[in-house]
Motif scaffolding. Structure first.
Motif, short mmCIF file in Angstrom:
data_model
loop_
_atom_site.label_atom_id
_atom_site.label_comp_id
_atom_site.label_asym_id
_atom_site.label_seq_id
_atom_site.Cartn_x
_atom_site.Cartn_y
_atom_site.Cartn_z
N GLU A 96 43.88 -42.59 -21.30
CA GLU A 96 45.49 -42.42 -20.38
C GLU A 96 45.57 -40.37 -20.11
O GLU A 96 46.12 -39.92 -19.73
CB GLU A 96 45.79 -42.33 -22.29
CG GLU A 96 47.28 -42.13 -21.89
CD GLU A 96 48.25 -43.09 -23.26
OE1 GLU A 96 49.71 -42.18 -22.60
OE2 GLU A 96 48.46 -43.57 -23.54
N LYS A 97 44.60 -40.41 -21.77
CA LYS A 97 44.30 -38.14 -21.87
C LYS A 97 44.51 -37.75 -19.83
O LYS A 97 44.25 -36.63 -20.09
CB LYS A 97 44.11 -37.49 -22.45
CG LYS A 97 44.93 -38.02 -23.84
CD LYS A 97 43.86 -36.90 -25.22
CE LYS A 97 44.50 -37.18 -26.23
NZ LYS A 97 44.19 -36.74 -27.98
N LEU A 98 43.17 -38.26 -19.61
CA LEU A 98 42.75 -37.40 -18.30
C LEU A 98 43.83 -37.90 -17.04
O LEU A 98 43.49 -37.92 -16.27
CB LEU A 98 41.57 -38.21 -18.02
CG LEU A 98 40.30 -38.14 -19.07
CD1 LEU A 98 38.71 -38.40 -18.91
CD2 LEU A 98 39.99 -36.78 -19.50
N PHE A 99 44.74 -38.99 -17.53
CA PHE A 99 45.17 -39.82 -15.97
C PHE A 99 46.79 -39.34 -16.43
O PHE A 99 47.69 -39.80 -15.75
CB PHE A 99 45.39 -41.50 -16.56
CG PHE A 99 43.76 -42.07 -15.80
CD1 PHE A 99 43.95 -41.73 -13.87
CD2 PHE A 99 42.59 -41.40 -16.26
CE1 PHE A 99 42.87 -42.64 -13.86
CE2 PHE A 99 40.92 -41.42 -15.47
CZ PHE A 99 41.82 -42.50 -13.51
N THR A 100 47.27 -38.61 -17.41
CA THR A 100 48.45 -37.99 -17.67
C THR A 100 48.77 -36.54 -18.08
O THR A 100 47.96 -36.21 -18.52
CB THR A 100 48.66 -38.92 -19.53
OG1 THR A 100 48.52 -39.95 -19.59
CG2 THR A 100 50.14 -38.17 -18.98
N PRO A 101 49.36 -36.29 -16.78
CA PRO A 101 49.75 -36.92 -15.68
C PRO A 101 48.77 -37.67 -14.82
O PRO A 101 47.62 -36.80 -14.62
CB PRO A 101 50.18 -35.84 -14.85
CG PRO A 101 50.51 -34.83 -15.38
CD PRO A 101 49.06 -34.13 -16.56
N PHE A 102 49.31 -38.53 -13.83
CA PHE A 102 48.22 -39.04 -12.72
C PHE A 102 47.61 -37.69 -11.79
O PHE A 102 48.36 -36.79 -11.59
CB PHE A 102 48.92 -39.83 -12.06
CG PHE A 102 47.97 -40.77 -11.29
CD1 PHE A 102 47.22 -41.89 -12.26
CD2 PHE A 102 47.70 -40.29 -9.79
CE1 PHE A 102 46.09 -42.24 -11.18
CE2 PHE A 102 46.68 -41.27 -9.41
CZ PHE A 102 46.39 -42.06 -9.31
N PRO A 103 46.01 -37.61 -11.68
CA PRO A 103 45.81 -36.11 -11.17
C PRO A 103 45.67 -36.50 -9.70
O PRO A 103 45.23 -37.41 -8.76
CB PRO A 103 44.29 -36.43 -11.28
CG PRO A 103 43.95 -38.59 -11.91
CD PRO A 103 45.23 -39.02 -12.90
N ILE A 104 46.07 -35.30 -8.98
CA ILE A 104 46.43 -35.67 -7.62
C ILE A 104 45.06 -36.29 -6.97
O ILE A 104 45.23 -36.79 -5.66
CB ILE A 104 46.85 -33.65 -7.54
CG1 ILE A 104 48.09 -34.32 -8.44
CG2 ILE A 104 46.67 -33.18 -5.96
CD1 ILE A 104 48.39 -32.57 -7.56
#
Length: 84
Positions: free
Chosen positions: A28-36
């Motif tokens: 979740e931490k890698l996808f928050t915010p969703f990666p451009i």
């Protein structure tokens, strides 16, 4: 606009959030915010899918870094411009 569509969320859900063991949920931490860059990848893959159906005929085109790096870079640049 092009980058504000429900299709973005549907693609992300399909690829990274379809179940509790998917990457978007587990990391979740890698996808928050969703990666451009991840969204740029979705657009590059979509471009490959469109290219498979040129002239109303389906042709199998395998998605590869070499073939779609330019498309990915273009989408990434456009998303970064939009994000500012």
């Amino acid at each position: 606009g092009l980058f504000r569509t429900k299709l973005n969320q549907k693609a992300a859900n399909l690829l990274w959030y379809s179940n509790k063991k998917d990457e978007g949920v587990m990391f979740e931490k890698l996808f928050t915010p969703f990666p451009i860059p991840a969204l740029a990848l979705v657009y590059a893959v979509a471009e490959c899918c469109v290219n498979e159906r040129v002239d109303s005929e389906w042709t199998d085109i395998s998605f590869s870094c070499g073939k779609y790096k330019e498309a990915y870079d273009k989408h990434l640049a456009n998303l970064n411009k939009f994000h500012l």
